[in-house]
Each structure stands twice: as structure tokens, then as C-alpha cells.
Design a protein around this motif. Sequence first.
Motif, PDB file in Angstrom:
ATOM      1  N   LEU A  91       0.836  -1.197   0.000  1.00  0.00           N
ATOM      2  CA  LEU A  91       0.000   0.000   0.000  1.00  0.00           C
ATOM      3  C   LEU A  91       0.871   1.246   0.000  1.00  0.00           C
ATOM      4  O   LEU A  91       1.844   1.331   0.739  1.00  0.00           O
ATOM      5  N   ALA A  92       0.533   2.214  -0.856  1.00  0.00           N
ATOM      6  CA  ALA A  92       1.214   3.513  -0.869  1.00  0.00           C
ATOM      7  C   ALA A  92       0.257   4.568  -0.341  1.00  0.00           C
ATOM      8  O   ALA A  92      -0.933   4.569  -0.670  1.00  0.00           O
ATOM      9  N   THR A  93       0.771   5.462   0.496  1.00  0.00           N
ATOM     10  CA  THR A  93      -0.016   6.593   0.986  1.00  0.00           C
ATOM     11  C   THR A  93       0.825   7.865   0.876  1.00  0.00           C
ATOM     12  O   THR A  93       2.052   7.815   0.842  1.00  0.00           O
ATOM     13  N   CYS A  94       0.161   9.007   0.844  1.00  0.00           N
ATOM     14  CA  CYS A  94       0.864  10.290   0.849  1.00  0.00           C
ATOM     15  C   CYS A  94       0.044  11.285   1.655  1.00  0.00           C
ATOM     16  O   CYS A  94      -1.132  11.048   1.950  1.00  0.00           O
ATOM     17  N   GLY A  95       0.691  12.408   2.015  1.00  0.00           N
ATOM     18  CA  GLY A  95      -0.034  13.322   2.881  1.00  0.00           C
ATOM     19  C   GLY A  95       0.505  14.727   2.957  1.00  0.00           C
ATOM     20  O   GLY A  95       1.439  15.108   2.226  1.00  0.00           O
ATOM     21  N   GLN A  96      -0.079  15.471   3.861  1.00  0.00           N
ATOM     22  CA  GLN A  96       0.261  16.867   4.059  1.00  0.00           C
ATOM     23  C   GLN A  96       1.654  17.046   4.668  1.00  0.00           C
ATOM     24  O   GLN A  96       2.175  18.165   4.706  1.00  0.00           O
ATOM     25  N   ASP A  97       2.261  15.962   5.143  1.00  0.00           N
ATOM     26  CA  ASP A  97       3.598  16.030   5.731  1.00  0.00           C
ATOM     27  C   ASP A  97       4.713  15.962   4.693  1.00  0.00           C
ATOM     28  O   ASP A  97       5.881  15.825   5.040  1.00  0.00           O
ATOM     29  N   SER A  98       4.341  16.032   3.400  1.00  0.00           N
ATOM     30  CA  SER A  98       5.291  16.018   2.273  1.00  0.00           C
ATOM     31  C   SER A  98       5.956  14.655   2.076  1.00  0.00           C
ATOM     32  O   SER A  98       6.966  14.561   1.374  1.00  0.00           O
ATOM     33  N   LEU A  99       5.391  13.613   2.661  1.00  0.00           N
ATOM     34  CA  LEU A  99       5.976  12.275   2.574  1.00  0.00           C
ATOM     35  C   LEU A  99       5.124  11.337   1.731  1.00  0.00           C
ATOM     36  O   LEU A  99       3.905  11.497   1.618  1.00  0.00           O
ATOM     37  N   VAL A 100       5.802  10.347   1.152  1.00  0.00           N
ATOM     38  CA  VAL A 100       5.151   9.193   0.537  1.00  0.00           C
ATOM     39  C   VAL A 100       5.590   7.986   1.353  1.00  0.00           C
ATOM     40  O   VAL A 100       6.779   7.822   1.635  1.00  0.00           O
ATOM     41  N   LYS A 101       4.640   7.149   1.740  1.00  0.00           N
ATOM     42  CA  LYS A 101       4.970   5.983   2.554  1.00  0.00           C
ATOM     43  C   LYS A 101       4.504   4.703   1.875  1.00  0.00           C
ATOM     44  O   LYS A 101       3.459   4.680   1.217  1.00  0.00           O
ATOM     45  N   LEU A 102       5.288   3.650   2.058  1.00  0.00           N
ATOM     46  CA  LEU A 102       4.917   2.327   1.586  1.00  0.00           C
ATOM     47  C   LEU A 102       4.690   1.424   2.794  1.00  0.00           C
ATOM     48  O   LEU A 102       5.508   1.385   3.715  1.00  0.00           O
ATOM     49  N   TRP A 103       3.577   0.691   2.762  1.00  0.00           N
ATOM     50  CA  TRP A 103       3.173  -0.183   3.858  1.00  0.00           C
ATOM     51  C   TRP A 103       2.965  -1.596   3.331  1.00  0.00           C
ATOM     52  O   TRP A 103       2.450  -1.780   2.223  1.00  0.00           O
ATOM     53  N   VAL A 104       3.334  -2.580   4.131  1.00  0.00           N
ATOM     54  CA  VAL A 104       2.963  -3.958   3.833  1.00  0.00           C
ATOM     55  C   VAL A 104       1.673  -4.261   4.583  1.00  0.00           C
ATOM     56  O   VAL A 104       1.577  -4.078   5.799  1.00  0.00           O
ATOM     57  N   PHE A 105       0.668  -4.684   3.815  1.00  0.00           N
ATOM     58  CA  PHE A 105      -0.664  -4.990   4.326  1.00  0.00           C
ATOM     59  C   PHE A 105      -0.771  -6.512   4.399  1.00  0.00           C
ATOM     60  O   PHE A 105      -0.709  -7.194   3.379  1.00  0.00           O
ATOM     61  N   THR A 106      -0.937  -7.084   5.603  1.00  0.00           N
ATOM     62  CA  THR A 106      -0.989  -8.539   5.758  1.00  0.00           C
ATOM     63  C   THR A 106      -2.152  -8.958   6.646  1.00  0.00           C
ATOM     64  O   THR A 106      -2.560  -8.231   7.556  1.00  0.00           O
ATOM     65  N   THR A 107      -2.676 -10.158   6.370  1.00  0.00           N
ATOM     66  CA  THR A 107      -3.687 -10.784   7.221  1.00  0.00           C
ATOM     67  C   THR A 107      -3.676 -12.272   6.940  1.00  0.00           C
ATOM     68  O   THR A 107      -3.279 -12.714   5.854  1.00  0.00           O
ATOM     69  N   GLU A 108      -4.089 -13.064   7.890  1.00  0.00           N
ATOM     70  CA  GLU A 108      -4.177 -14.513   7.729  1.00  0.00           C
ATOM     71  C   GLU A 108      -5.566 -14.888   7.216  1.00  0.00           C
ATOM     72  O   GLU A 108      -6.557 -14.196   7.485  1.00  0.00           O
ATOM     73  N   LEU A 109      -5.642 -15.997   6.480  1.00  0.00           N
ATOM     74  CA  LEU A 109      -6.914 -16.475   5.960  1.00  0.00           C
ATOM     75  C   LEU A 109      -7.881 -16.732   7.118  1.00  0.00           C
ATOM     76  O   LEU A 109      -7.559 -17.429   8.075  1.00  0.00           O
ATOM     77  N   GLY A 110      -9.064 -16.163   7.040  1.00  0.00           N
ATOM     78  CA  GLY A 110     -10.061 -16.350   8.085  1.00  0.00           C
ATOM     79  C   GLY A 110      -9.903 -15.406   9.253  1.00  0.00           C
ATOM     80  O   GLY A 110     -10.765 -15.352  10.128  1.00  0.00           O
ATOM     81  N   SER A 111      -8.809 -14.656   9.291  1.00  0.00           N
ATOM     82  CA  SER A 111      -8.575 -13.736  10.392  1.00  0.00           C
ATOM     83  C   SER A 111      -9.233 -12.400  10.114  1.00  0.00           C
ATOM     84  O   SER A 111      -9.357 -11.975   8.973  1.00  0.00           O
ATOM     85  N   ARG A 112      -9.677 -11.736  11.181  1.00  0.00           N
ATOM     86  CA  ARG A 112     -10.250 -10.404  11.030  1.00  0.00           C
ATOM     87  C   ARG A 112      -9.282  -9.353  11.542  1.00  0.00           C
ATOM     88  O   ARG A 112      -9.668  -8.244  11.878  1.00  0.00           O
ATOM     89  N   THR A 113      -8.005  -9.714  11.589  1.00  0.00           N
ATOM     90  CA  THR A 113      -6.971  -8.773  12.013  1.00  0.00           C
ATOM     91  C   THR A 113      -6.057  -8.458  10.841  1.00  0.00           C
ATOM     92  O   THR A 113      -5.535  -9.357  10.192  1.00  0.00           O
ATOM     93  N   VAL A 114      -5.881  -7.203  10.580  1.00  0.00           N
ATOM     94  CA  VAL A 114      -4.997  -6.746   9.504  1.00  0.00           C
ATOM     95  C   VAL A 114      -3.814  -6.010  10.129  1.00  0.00           C
ATOM     96  O   VAL A 114      -3.985  -5.251  11.085  1.00  0.00           O
ATOM     97  N   ASN A 115      -2.642  -6.243   9.597  1.00  0.00           N
ATOM     98  CA  ASN A 115      -1.455  -5.531  10.048  1.00  0.00           C
ATOM     99  C   ASN A 115      -0.938  -4.635   8.933  1.00  0.00           C
ATOM    100  O   ASN A 115      -0.789  -5.074   7.789  1.00  0.00           O
ATOM    101  N   LEU A 116      -0.677  -3.382   9.259  1.00  0.00           N
ATOM    102  CA  LEU A 116      -0.079  -2.422   8.328  1.00  0.00           C
ATOM    103  C   LEU A 116       1.273  -2.012   8.888  1.00  0.00           C
ATOM    104  O   LEU A 116       1.353  -1.413   9.962  1.00  0.00           O
ATOM    105  N   THR A 117       2.338  -2.339   8.151  1.00  0.00           N
ATOM    106  CA  THR A 117       3.693  -2.071   8.623  1.00  0.00           C
ATOM    107  C   THR A 117       4.423  -1.188   7.619  1.00  0.00           C
ATOM    108  O   THR A 117       4.481  -1.511   6.425  1.00  0.00           O
ATOM    109  N   THR A 118       4.989  -0.090   8.076  1.00  0.00           N
ATOM    110  CA  THR A 118       5.730   0.807   7.194  1.00  0.00           C
ATOM    111  C   THR A 118       7.061   0.187   6.802  1.00  0.00           C
ATOM    112  O   THR A 118       7.811  -0.276   7.655  1.00  0.00           O
ATOM    113  N   ILE A 119       7.355   0.155   5.491  1.00  0.00           N
ATOM    114  CA  ILE A 119       8.657  -0.365   5.042  1.00  0.00           C
ATOM    115  C   ILE A 119       9.515   0.718   4.388  1.00  0.00           C
ATOM    116  O   ILE A 119      10.736   0.605   4.370  1.00  0.00           O
ATOM    117  N   HIS A 120       8.900   1.766   3.842  1.00  0.00           N
ATOM    118  CA  HIS A 120       9.668   2.859   3.250  1.00  0.00           C
ATOM    119  C   HIS A 120       8.966   4.186   3.544  1.00  0.00           C
ATOM    120  O   HIS A 120       7.743   4.284   3.455  1.00  0.00           O
TER     121      HIS A 120
END
Length: 504
Positions: free
Chosen positions: A221-250
Motif C-alpha cells: 500500500l502507498a499513501t501520501c499526505g500533508q507532511d510532504s511524505l510518501v509511505k509504503l506499507w505492507v498490508f498482511t492478514t491470515e486467511l479467516g482472520s479479522r486482524t490486519v497488520n499495516l507495517t511501514t517499510i519505506h
Amino acid sequence: MSNSQTSLIASLVHTISAHTSDINCVAFSTDNKLATSSGDKTTRLWDVSDFTELQSSPLCGHTYYVHCCAFSPFGTTVATCSTDGKLILWDVQKGKKLAILQHQKQSGIKVCQFSPNSKYLISGSDDETACLWNVQQQKLIRTYSEHDASIVGCAFSPDSNFVVTGCSNGNLRAWDSNYGHSKHLAYILEGHDLGVTCCNFSPTYGSARESYKDGSVCFLLATCGQDSLVKLWVFTTELGSRTVNLTTIHEMVGHSGPVMSCCFSPNGQLLASASIDKTIRLWDPASGSSLHIISGHSRYVTCCAFSSDSRMLASGSNDKTVLIWKITTQGEAIDNMDSNPERRGLSEQSYMTVKPIAQWTLDDVCNWLVTIGMGQYANNFKSNDIDGTEMVNLNNEMLVSLRVDALGHRNKILRAMKCISVKNEHLFKDPDAGIPDEYLCPITREVMKDPVIAEDGYTYERAAITAWTSKGKDRSPMTNAVLSTKQLTPNRSLKMLIQRHFNG
């Protein structure tokens, strides 16, 4: 990413100047169409092969700014949303309205996107909710309502099972789009300081490319904002799980102003970002490194989008233009320009209508050399820091020192430079050049003489906002919120700044 791809060239191939106000969104379809949405209340449709406007264009149905446009995956439908609180579905071929959808409070809608499987449409609004719609049935499925600020960014995961939304206070939330849950699956507090502006998933990363045997899901996932930054996130979840993890990598640093838009190329190899600093940047999603800076707009760049073949990039700005860039490696650009004189002439002509030579960056100079068939000297110019300031004084002796040994090549460069210089004399006499956008009235887009603050917190030219309310319009031109009073407060500090700007 290969080394050859790091030497990218962005050659301007076309300029669209049909809109009369800010460009707020650009979008390509999979069948070679381009949609452009504007503050002039219209969305226009274009044939990408020759950039002629489609017979079904313009789409005129909104009464306020059109903030976003999005094509359905097959390109037969386009969705547009506006400050007027309407989300309109259009038949691309006929230009007819298929449906008008609205959030419960009918507040301004800032963003809309189709799901990759064509089943859903998501829209985000000033009423702090995101609405999930069934496209075929044209009805609301569920409302996501845990944000506490305007939703300005939303994106479906490549498998259409998840939605990520971002709001103007900087928070990110992930939701289930498939199984009827209206509670968020993940929550990132202050993903971007001062506010998120856009978010998008890579169409090729992780589970978007292949299924994982252990049932896990992994996206980028890529996001950008008013802070002048672009961020890349890894979006992960397990099959059947209702928990999502978003971790910044760049966390990509480079823009000098808020970043208004970001998008992946369909082949997943590039990420583009558009900023208030008047530039578009190309990034390598694998490493988070900057590959190329594109300069061409005279005001804030508000949006960007890649074509379906990843070879073209469209950028929109509040300079009222849409610029179309061809993305190539340096070697490809040289071959293409040498083999196609007509295209070379088009690119050179386009360069002459972008900005004055003195404002050219090093990359602009190198790109221009490619457009006139002299790209083999680009590295020489770059290694000697020849930017627009130096180009103004270009002469034969300078070219010799830059190792342009062939007399014919030197003459060709000088002739092309003279041609551009002549055109620059009359192309860049814009009286608004260099005027900060906040000095312009949001209604008339002209410099304010008597700026006043309305109840919505925005500053307008007194005559313009008075004329607006005198016509019986009781809603804000910017937010569509009801104006309970016509009282106006003089913005004396802004008036003083404007006077200083023009009086030196």
C-alpha cells in the motif's frame, strides 16, 4: 529494478487545456480513454490514441467542484463525485447518467473508487463516512463510520476483499468489504501528520501476483499526505482472520510540499507522486528510492495516473492543464525520437509551452536533448550541471567544452535553442505567474482585492461570495455545508500580503 530503468525520461507529448478551473483528478481506463475532472464542474473524456475529446464529453451533472473520477475495470462506466454531495455513474459511450448516489447527510464527496472485480464502489465524504455501494444494484451495502474527519483517500485491495481509507486528520483504517463487517480491521493513528491525501495498492505485489499456500494475504500500500511524505506499507492478514497488520517499510522523502496524489503503474514497477511543490516524482517501490523528477506545471500538481500499459503518465494541476508524459528509459527515448520525426516535433513543441528556459532543471535539459535527437549528450550536460540558467547563455564554445564535437550537432542544438528562445518571449507573459494560490478567490480564481472570511472558514473576494449568496445559494462553495449566516469578516492580514506581493 534494473539499472536501465533508473535512467528514466519523461517526455511531454500532449497538453490538455480545455478546462477552465483547477484539475482535481485524472484517470485512465483499460481501453485507452482518459477522464479529467475539474473545479469547472465538469469531467471530460479523451481518446488516448490522439487525445481527441469523445462525443459523449463533457459530462455535466454536478453543481460544485468535481473532486474525483474513476473508471470501472472494463471502462464502460465512469464515476464522478463532487462537493455537491452527489456520486454520479455515467455511461462512457453515451455520456448519460446511470445513477445518482448520495451519502446520508449529503455532504461533499471527496473520493471514489471501483473494486477490481467490478462489484463494488467505495466513496469517502466530508460527513466522515465511507460508503460501500453495489454497482449492479446501485444501492448502499454498508457504511463505515469510525473516522472523525473528512475521508479523502480510499482504495480496494487487489482481491477486492479489503478497503483502506484515509482521512484529513492523518488516520488510516482498513475494512472488510466482502463479509458484512462495518468495524475496522486495522487502525493507524497519524499515518501522516496533518492529514492523509491519497492511498493506493500495488496491483502486482505479493498476493496480487500469486496466492500464498499458507492462506496468508500480503499486499503493498502507498499513501501520501500533508507532511510532504510518501509511505509504503505492507498490508498482511491470515486467511479467516479479522486482524490486519499495516507495517511501514519505506518513508520516501523528496517533495518540498504536501503530496496530493500517488499511484502505482499497472505493471507495479513505478510509483508516481504529485505535490504542491509543482513536481511529480517517480519512485522505485522495491527500494523506495527516487528515480526521476518531472517538472512542467506552473502551479500545484494535484493528481496523477498511469495509462494501462504503464507507458504514459497524466498529471493535473490548478494551472488548469493536464500534461501527458511518455515514460521511457533514456535509450528507448533516443531510439523513438530518432525514428519518428513527427513525434520529435510534437515533444519539442510541447516543451516550448511548459515553462521558461531559465526555470529548467537538469532533468528538463536532458529531456529536451532527447526530444531533439541529441540525447547522447544528456550525460555530458548533466555531469556539468547545465540547467536552465546555463542554457540561456548556450553558445558554440560551451558546446565544444561539453564534448559536442560534431559541428552539425552543435548547430542543431543551437538552432533548436534559438527557436525555443523566440517562442519563450511571448509564451511566458502570464500576469498570474508566481502568484501564490491562496491569493486567488476560490470562486473566480482571480487575485482578491477585498478578501473576506465566510462562516465556512474560507476566504473569498467579497463581491464573489456576496453574489453567490444573493442568488439564494445557502451552502459553501468549498464544503457544501450550510451557511447559517451571511456575515463576512475582512481578512486584513491576507489583503496586506497581497498588496506587498504586487507592490514589491
